[in-house]
Scaffold this motif. Structure first.
Motif, mmCIF file in Angstrom:
data_model
loop_
_atom_site.group_PDB
_atom_site.id
_atom_site.type_symbol
_atom_site.label_atom_id
_atom_site.label_comp_id
_atom_site.label_asym_id
_atom_site.label_seq_id
_atom_site.Cartn_x
_atom_site.Cartn_y
_atom_site.Cartn_z
ATOM 1 N N UNK A 28 81.199 104.187 52.641
ATOM 2 C CA UNK A 28 81.704 102.897 52.196
ATOM 3 C C UNK A 28 80.997 102.421 50.943
ATOM 4 N N UNK A 29 81.521 101.363 50.353
ATOM 5 C CA UNK A 29 80.994 100.898 49.069
ATOM 6 C C UNK A 29 79.527 100.473 49.184
ATOM 7 N N UNK A 30 79.134 99.903 50.303
ATOM 8 C CA UNK A 30 77.769 99.399 50.462
ATOM 9 C C UNK A 30 76.754 100.535 50.391
ATOM 10 N N UNK A 31 76.969 101.573 51.187
ATOM 11 C CA UNK A 31 75.998 102.674 51.224
ATOM 12 C C UNK A 31 76.065 103.526 49.962
ATOM 13 N N UNK A 32 77.244 103.613 49.341
ATOM 14 C CA UNK A 32 77.360 104.348 48.068
ATOM 15 C C UNK A 32 76.558 103.640 46.980
ATOM 16 N N UNK A 33 76.727 102.326 46.881
ATOM 17 C CA UNK A 33 75.982 101.554 45.872
ATOM 18 C C UNK A 33 74.490 101.585 46.165
ATOM 19 N N UNK A 34 74.109 101.474 47.428
ATOM 20 C CA UNK A 34 72.686 101.511 47.783
ATOM 21 C C UNK A 34 72.055 102.831 47.360
ATOM 22 N N UNK A 164 79.016 90.997 49.071
ATOM 23 C CA UNK A 164 79.956 92.116 48.960
ATOM 24 C C UNK A 164 80.712 92.097 47.635
ATOM 25 N N UNK A 165 81.191 90.936 47.155
ATOM 26 C CA UNK A 165 81.851 90.937 45.838
ATOM 27 C C UNK A 165 80.940 91.462 44.720
ATOM 28 N N UNK A 166 79.651 91.113 44.756
ATOM 29 C CA UNK A 166 78.713 91.639 43.759
ATOM 30 C C UNK A 166 78.635 93.162 43.833
ATOM 31 N N UNK A 167 78.566 93.672 45.058
ATOM 32 C CA UNK A 167 78.421 95.117 45.260
ATOM 33 C C UNK A 167 79.673 95.851 44.787
ATOM 34 N N UNK A 168 80.848 95.316 45.125
ATOM 35 C CA UNK A 168 82.106 95.941 44.697
ATOM 36 C C UNK A 168 82.225 95.904 43.170
ATOM 37 N N UNK A 169 81.864 94.763 42.575
ATOM 38 C CA UNK A 169 81.938 94.649 41.111
ATOM 39 C C UNK A 169 81.025 95.657 40.439
ATOM 40 N N UNK A 170 79.825 95.836 40.989
ATOM 41 C CA UNK A 170 78.890 96.816 40.422
ATOM 42 C C UNK A 170 79.456 98.226 40.536
ATOM 43 N N UNK A 171 80.060 98.544 41.684
ATOM 44 C CA UNK A 171 80.650 99.876 41.884
ATOM 45 C C UNK A 171 81.761 100.127 40.878
ATOM 46 N N UNK A 172 82.597 99.125 40.650
ATOM 47 C CA UNK A 172 83.696 99.287 39.702
ATOM 48 C C UNK A 172 83.191 99.426 38.277
ATOM 49 N N UNK A 173 82.162 98.647 37.942
ATOM 50 C CA UNK A 173 81.589 98.734 36.586
ATOM 51 C C UNK A 173 81.021 100.119 36.297
ATOM 52 N N UNK A 174 80.493 100.772 37.348
ATOM 53 C CA UNK A 174 79.874 102.087 37.180
ATOM 54 C C UNK A 174 80.793 103.230 37.623
ATOM 55 N N UNK A 175 82.095 102.897 37.770
ATOM 56 C CA UNK A 175 83.131 103.865 38.149
ATOM 57 C C UNK A 175 82.729 104.696 39.376
ATOM 58 N N UNK A 176 82.111 104.032 40.341
ATOM 59 C CA UNK A 176 81.741 104.707 41.580
ATOM 60 C C UNK A 176 82.943 104.719 42.528
ATOM 61 N N UNK A 177 83.105 105.782 43.255
ATOM 62 C CA UNK A 177 84.161 105.881 44.258
ATOM 63 C C UNK A 177 83.569 105.687 45.651
ATOM 64 N N UNK A 178 84.404 105.227 46.570
ATOM 65 C CA UNK A 178 83.957 105.052 47.946
ATOM 66 C C UNK A 178 85.149 105.175 48.889
ATOM 67 N N UNK A 179 84.865 105.183 50.161
ATOM 68 C CA UNK A 179 85.891 105.303 51.190
ATOM 69 C C UNK A 179 86.031 103.974 51.935
ATOM 70 N N UNK A 180 87.267 103.619 52.253
ATOM 71 C CA UNK A 180 87.519 102.435 53.059
ATOM 72 C C UNK A 180 87.767 102.855 54.508
#
Length: 436
Positions: A28-34, A164-180
């Motif tokens: 998920x986006x949380x663990x990917x960003x972490x 969570x919005x901060x984390x998602x925004x950071x993932x999108x800014x860094x073109x990170x992919x994640x699973x829902x």
């Protein structure tokens, strides 16, 4: 966010320097960003992914994604597949509880086997907000409202200050992919219902609610710290630690203001929840008891005895042959022929072996048991002896007696029987020793 994250680590997680960190990564986006943030911050990290076999091909897809993500980061990856539903059925757990048990047991194995120091999870500020409302709705005390701890033994949660919005925004800014996770969209669980239906409306109605509740939790944590300092004083005043648990002195507790609140603080770590029943013990008759899932609270005269619930001790008699020199269970006991009497204390007796009838019997004491206390002419019921000795109910439950046929040789650890004592006519002395 990366700079803010580094500053947060420097302030609250400075002890992580040079440590190995295992990241619980669902995909998920949380663990990917972490994992991305910790990698960018220069930490020695690895990923651990649990496939709980709950969503078929989707679960397998999550596992493949995490393996690929670890490869991109050039870090170690650990994966494990669990039959979560079967485990839940066997142990009578909910699916969520079963997954938690499996997950953290496996994480601890990795920490031990591969020399990692901490497990990092992706819990964030919105998770903390949901937990706050869940605990509030269940009637939690102060501790349950202070939120998810950022450090809990070997588990760390560095993303708690971030939404969570901060984390998602950071993932999108860094073109990170994640699973829902498709199960996160279901409102069958209370947490998901709060996440999708309740909290968004609450945020719309109250501006800055997330930040305001974070401030509230900070105040609550400060209050909790004050309470813990006060409870340390209460503990020294009214609680005695014993080898088998704790003794709470009722008179001392009743001298304190807000006695019921003090009882709550003392006992809630041991799983007690029925507080009206617990507080009634203060005025109840001896023998009244209350149970949590792990402990027993027993009223005994002027004290409450707190002990851990253990598996039932064996009720059958243990037979001891004449050739037996040592037993290991349920007590460690040695039986040795000797020439003369040596030191004597509560762990040693000396008996005239010719007066014994083998096999000896080791058993729990029973109502109606009678013996002749060493040094006395008359006999006495064990119940009367225990009363004279002021033994607690818990202490009496733990007692074993050693018998020759139907006669008691020794109330182990307390008093030998006069009838088996060594005299000037004794030719064979048996030394019986019990190790604590």
């Amino acid at each position: 966010m990366l700079q803010k994250f580094k500053e947060h680590l420097g302030t609250h997680f400075s002890f992580l320097k040079e440590k190995k960190i295992l990241i619980a990564c669902s995909g998920g986006v949380d663990s990917v960003v972490l994992s991305f943030l910790l990698k960018k911050s220069g930490f020695n990290i690895g990923l651990a992914h649990c496939n709980f076999s709950l969503r078929g091909k989707e679960s397998d897809g999550d596992e493949t994604f995490v393996i690929d993500w670890a490869d991109k980061l050039s870090i170690p990856i650990f994966t494990e597949t669990f039959d979560t539903k079967e485990f839940a059925k066997d142990h009578k757990f909910s699916t969520q509880m079963a997954a938690r048990e499996l997950r953290y047991h496996w994480f601890n194995e990795i920490l031990k086997d591969f020399k990692y120091d901490y497990v990092a999870t992706g819990h964030h500020a919105d998770d903390d907000l949901e937990t706050f409302f869940i605990n509030l709705s269940r009637g939690s005390g102060l501790q349950g409202l202070t939120g998810i701890p950022d450090i809990n033994e070997t588990v760390i949660r560095p993303l708690l200050p971030f939404s969570r919005p901060e984390i998602v925004a950071f993932a999108e800014e860094n073109t990170l992919k994640w699973r829902e996770d498709s199960s996160n969209t279901s409102t069958d669980y209370l947490r998901n219902k709060l996440r999708h239906d309740v909290i968004p409306e609450y945020k719309n109605a109250v501006e800055g609610v997330l930040q305001n509740i974070q401030k509230t939790q900070k105040y609550l944590k400060d209050s909790q710290d004050l309470i813990e300092d006060y409870m340390a004083l209460v503990y020294n005043l009214a609680v005695t630690e014993n080898f088998d648990g704790y003794t709470l002195h009722i008179e001392k507790l009743q001298e304190l203001p807000h006695t019921e609140a003090v009882l709550y603080q003392l006992l809630h770590p041991f799983g007690f929840t029925d507080w009206p029943v617990v507080s009634e013990l203060l005025k109840a008759q001896s023998g009244k008891q209350v149970f949590s899932s792990t402990h027993r609270l027993l009223k005994d005269r002027n004290v409450l005895l707190l002990t851990k619930i253990t598996s039932k001790e064996r009720k059958q008699e243990i037979l001891i042959k004449k050739s037996t020199k040592k037993i290991e269970s349920p007590l460690q006991m040695e039986l040795n022929p000797i020439d003369k009497i040596g030191y004597i204390d509560n762990s040693v007796i000396y008996v005239d072996e010719d007066k014994l009838q083998y096999p000896l019997k080791l058993r729990k004491w029973r109502k109606g048991d009678i013996f002749q206390p060493f040094g006395m002419k008359g006999k006495k019921k064990l119940s009367k002896f225990f009363k004279d000795e002021k033994l607690s109910l818990v202490a009496k439950e733990k007692l074993w007696v050693l018998c020759s046929d139907s006669e008691i040789i020794w109330i182990i650890g307390h008093r030998a029987d006069e009838r088996f004592k060594v005299t000037s006519k004794t030719t064979d002395i048996l030394k019986i020793t019990v190790k604590n």
